[in-house]
Design a protein around this motif. Structure first.
Motif, PDB file in Angstrom:
ATOM      1  N   ALA A  15       0.830  -1.209   0.000  1.00  0.00           N
ATOM      2  CA  ALA A  15       0.000   0.000   0.000  1.00  0.00           C
ATOM      3  C   ALA A  15       0.863   1.257   0.000  1.00  0.00           C
ATOM      4  N   GLU A  16       1.961   1.241   0.755  1.00  0.00           N
ATOM      5  CA  GLU A  16       2.841   2.413   0.801  1.00  0.00           C
ATOM      6  C   GLU A  16       3.522   2.651  -0.538  1.00  0.00           C
ATOM      7  N   GLY A  99     -11.096  11.119  -3.702  1.00  0.00           N
ATOM      8  CA  GLY A  99     -11.640   9.787  -3.423  1.00  0.00           C
ATOM      9  C   GLY A  99     -10.957   8.653  -4.146  1.00  0.00           C
ATOM     10  N   TRP A 100      -9.670   8.478  -3.945  1.00  0.00           N
ATOM     11  CA  TRP A 100      -8.939   7.394  -4.589  1.00  0.00           C
ATOM     12  C   TRP A 100      -7.924   6.819  -3.603  1.00  0.00           C
ATOM     13  N   GLY A 101      -7.472   5.612  -3.893  1.00  0.00           N
ATOM     14  CA  GLY A 101      -6.483   4.979  -3.031  1.00  0.00           C
ATOM     15  C   GLY A 101      -6.167   3.592  -3.547  1.00  0.00           C
ATOM     16  N   THR A 102      -5.578   2.791  -2.694  1.00  0.00           N
ATOM     17  CA  THR A 102      -5.140   1.461  -3.082  1.00  0.00           C
ATOM     18  C   THR A 102      -5.818   0.403  -2.233  1.00  0.00           C
ATOM     19  N   LEU A 117      -6.699  -0.831   3.035  1.00  0.00           N
ATOM     20  CA  LEU A 117      -7.385   0.115   2.155  1.00  0.00           C
ATOM     21  C   LEU A 117      -6.841   1.500   2.501  1.00  0.00           C
ATOM     22  N   SER A 118      -6.402   2.250   1.493  1.00  0.00           N
ATOM     23  CA  SER A 118      -5.769   3.550   1.770  1.00  0.00           C
ATOM     24  C   SER A 118      -6.484   4.696   1.063  1.00  0.00           C
ATOM     25  N   ARG A 119      -6.316   5.886   1.636  1.00  0.00           N
ATOM     26  CA  ARG A 119      -6.702   7.133   0.990  1.00  0.00           C
ATOM     27  C   ARG A 119      -5.553   8.122   1.212  1.00  0.00           C
ATOM     28  N   PRO A 120      -4.616   8.186   0.251  1.00  0.00           N
ATOM     29  CA  PRO A 120      -3.407   8.988   0.454  1.00  0.00           C
ATOM     30  C   PRO A 120      -3.656  10.465   0.692  1.00  0.00           C
ATOM     31  N   ARG A 125      -5.383   5.134   6.492  1.00  0.00           N
ATOM     32  CA  ARG A 125      -5.285   3.732   6.098  1.00  0.00           C
ATOM     33  C   ARG A 125      -6.139   2.912   7.066  1.00  0.00           C
ATOM     34  N   TRP A 126      -6.945   2.011   6.502  1.00  0.00           N
ATOM     35  CA  TRP A 126      -7.754   1.091   7.306  1.00  0.00           C
ATOM     36  C   TRP A 126      -7.261  -0.312   6.993  1.00  0.00           C
TER      37      TRP A 126
END
Length: 259
Positions: A15-16, A99-102, A117-120, A125-126
């Motif tokens: 994720a990072e 509203g985007w992430g990985t 689940l991330s939102r940079p 991060r959850w």
């Protein structure tokens, strides 16, 4: 460190890597193509996917992978499968919105075990581990500083429930949205559910890579995951994530309207 802990740390590292690389493209003008279904895929999506696949090939060479842009990779006989959405929310990403992430998940013997689940843009991060709970942490924080998540379970009338969703055009949900307190938009609706800002999320037409981390997160936070057929399959048309106190009422309404 157990093998499970090693997988958790690898999921966070994936994720990072994804967040860092995607951020280099964010706000720019990455080249864009369109897939057969008309949805966009950018050079950022492809670059992130390539980087994640390279890490997994080096560190988990025997594992299978399912990823949005390349589909299924690796041997079908593998007991382990990583599920990746390199940039979830490509449309808002390309528009310079938040509203985007990985999405990263690991499945072992067809059971979800680890999810991130991330939102940079929010530095949020959850993440969850099967049997050990769901957590939230800020990007860059040590995992030991993570805060546990618990979705409230008290009964709640559907008309009082805060509900958001990802709906298809002409969705049967559209005519009944006034039967609940509909939430129009959010940086991360699943994150809102996990942190108590909404009571349910309706997902119409999502894919496995969209849903896998959310399904484990909601389960480990004490919520319900319902495919409207009495299970929690990730490949059905509908998936509902909900607080226990509103899950039955919402799923019943969706069945009534033909979802």
């Amino acid at each position: 460190m157990t093998d499970n802990d090693s997988d958790v740390r690898l999921a966070h590292r994936l994720a990072e890597i994804a967040d860092t690389l995607a951020w280099e493209f964010f706000g720019g003008a990455p080249a864009v193509q369109h897939k057969s279904d008309g949805s966009p895929v950018s050079e950022a999506d492809l670059a992130v996917e390539k980087a994640l696949l390279a890490v997994l090939a080096a560190e988990r060479p025997g594992d299978a992978v399912l990823t949005e842009e390349s589909g299924s990779l690796g041997t079908r006989s593998s007991r382990r499968r990583w599920i990746l959405d390199p940039i979830d929310g490509t449309i808002p990403f390309l528009a310079g919105e938040r509203g985007w992430g990985t999405h990263v998940a690991l499945e072992v013997d067809e059971e979800l075990r680890t999810a991130v689940l991330s939102r940079p843009t929010e530095r949020s991060r959850w993440w969850a581990v099967r049997g050990r709970g769901a957590f939230t942490s800020a990007r860059g924080e040590p995992l030991s500083a993570a805060r546990p998540l618990r979705i409230p379970s008290a009964p709640l009338p559907l008309e009082a429930a805060r509900v958001g969703g990802f709906l298809m055009p002409d969705s049967p949900v559209e005519p009944v949205r006034d039967r609940m307190r509909w939430v129009e938009s959010s940086v991360c609706l699943v994150g809102d559910l996990l942190e108590g800002r909404v009571d349910a999320v309706i997902d119409e037409g999502g894919h496995v890579w969209d849903r896998a981390p959310a399904a484990l997160l909601v389960h480990e936070a004490g919520g319900r995951v319902d495919d409207l057929r009495g299970g929690g399959r990730l490949d059905e048309r509908w998936l509902v994530y909900a607080a226990d106190g509103v899950a039955d009422g919402l799923a019943g309404l969706l069945r009534d309207v033909g979802a």
